[in-house]
Design a protein around this motif. Structure first.
Motif, PDB file in Angstrom:
ATOM      1  N   GLU A  14       0.838  -1.189   0.000  1.00  0.00           N
ATOM      2  CA  GLU A  14       0.000   0.000   0.000  1.00  0.00           C
ATOM      3  C   GLU A  14       0.878   1.245   0.000  1.00  0.00           C
ATOM      4  OE1 GLU A  14      -2.216   0.170   3.662  1.00  0.00           O
ATOM      5  OE2 GLU A  14      -0.452  -0.325   4.868  1.00  0.00           O
ATOM      6  N   ILE A  16       1.465   4.839   1.677  1.00  0.00           N
ATOM      7  CA  ILE A  16       1.158   5.484   2.946  1.00  0.00           C
ATOM      8  C   ILE A  16       1.871   6.835   3.003  1.00  0.00           C
ATOM      9  CG2 ILE A  16       0.839   3.286   4.156  1.00  0.00           C
ATOM     10  CD1 ILE A  16       3.614   3.781   5.456  1.00  0.00           C
ATOM     11  N   HIS A  29       4.425   0.739   1.895  1.00  0.00           N
ATOM     12  CA  HIS A  29       4.453  -0.228   2.997  1.00  0.00           C
ATOM     13  C   HIS A  29       3.967  -1.566   2.472  1.00  0.00           C
ATOM     14  CE1 HIS A  29       2.471  -1.840   6.882  1.00  0.00           C
ATOM     15  NE2 HIS A  29       3.766  -2.082   6.936  1.00  0.00           N
ATOM     16  N   CYS A  68       9.207  -0.914   4.401  1.00  0.00           N
ATOM     17  CA  CYS A  68       8.769   0.465   4.195  1.00  0.00           C
ATOM     18  C   CYS A  68       9.825   1.200   3.371  1.00  0.00           C
ATOM     19  CB  CYS A  68       8.563   1.175   5.526  1.00  0.00           C
ATOM     20  SG  CYS A  68       7.815   2.820   5.377  1.00  0.00           S
ATOM     21  N   HIS A 111       7.920   3.317  12.029  1.00  0.00           N
ATOM     22  CA  HIS A 111       6.606   2.903  11.532  1.00  0.00           C
ATOM     23  C   HIS A 111       6.491   1.381  11.507  1.00  0.00           C
ATOM     24  CE1 HIS A 111       2.907   2.907   9.172  1.00  0.00           C
ATOM     25  NE2 HIS A 111       3.472   1.988   8.407  1.00  0.00           N
TER      26      HIS A 111
END
Length: 244
Positions: A14, A16, A29, A68, A111
């Motif tokens: 996805e 982000i 991510h 990430c 994160h």
């Protein structure tokens, strides 16, 4: 991206946004289904985040890694950034800052720890991202580091006030795998030999040099420099190093 074979974990990816000092940092991510084995921050090449890196992140996640990736030019307004051609990006690197780039990479690690509850976070990067990965390896934030053809000295055109050359700090690097080609004009063989001397006797720090390989031979199959066999071997080495 056939050189990076898929693993056995179903994975999703996805887009982000991370927030650092009031800035919105574009990021990708990816995570496997179920608990991740470890976290991995990805520092992309100078062209930044694009579908290629969505695919790389997803493929890495199929090996059990929560990943990430962050945009190196995140502080350039998105409309302006999307219009930047490669020569313009190259010209802007001198205005980047180690402190800012490493801060964004550390935020990506934070994160992963918060979102995926990973036990540790490593870092991997290509080209410009490999250059920052070598510096991040000395920051104390990352468990392991894999740098694909990261510049060991700051190129003259990039030598802005915010940059330090990696070679001046790599004696204190975390366990690191540094991958190079011996035909890479951005990383002279003399620099690689200096790194060998610096890391002599340090088994946790490894250097792999592929004969005849030019800059960027691993991560982008559309580049003329891509070498499928060497790329597949380098990916296997990287995965083994990260997941050991």
């Amino acid at each position: 991206m056939a050189a990076l074979v898929e693993g056995t974990y179903p994975a999703r990816v996805e887009r982000i946004a991370l927030r650092v000092d009031g800035y919105v940092i574009d990021a990708i991510h990816a995570r496997p289904e179920g608990p991740a084995l470890a976290g991995l921050v990805l520092s992309p090449d100078i062209s930044g985040l694009r579908p290629l890196f969505e695919d790389i992140c997803r493929r890495l996640a199929t090996h059990g890694l929560a990943v990430c990736a962050v945009e190196p030019f995140a502080r350039v307004p998105i409309a302006e950034r999307q219009a930047l051609e490669l020569p313009e990006r190259l010209a802007r690197v001198a205005s980047l800052s180690d402190d800012t780039q490493l801060g964004d990479l550390a935020e990506a690690a934070d994160h992963l720890e918060a979102a995926d509850h990973v036990p540790s976070v490593s870092i991997l990067g290509f080209c410009l991202g490999g250059y920052y990965t070598l510096k991040a390896a000395c920051s104390g934030r990352f468990e392991r580091a894999v740098s694909f053809y990261g510049m060991l000295r700051t190129p003259t055109a990039w030598d802005g006030p915010g940059h330090r050359s990696p070679l001046g700090h790599l004696a204190g690097a975390c366990p690191t795998l540094a991958v190079f080609g011996d035909a890479d004009p951005w990383v002279p063989l003399a620099d690689i030999e200096e790194l060998r001397r610096l890391w002599s006797g340090a088994e946790e720090r490894k250097i792999v040099v592929y004969p005849g390989a030019d800059h960027g031979f691993v991560h982008d199959p559309d580049r003329p420099a891509h070498r499928a066999g060497d790329a597949a071997d380098a990916w296997l080495r990287a995965l083994s190093f990260l997941l050991t």
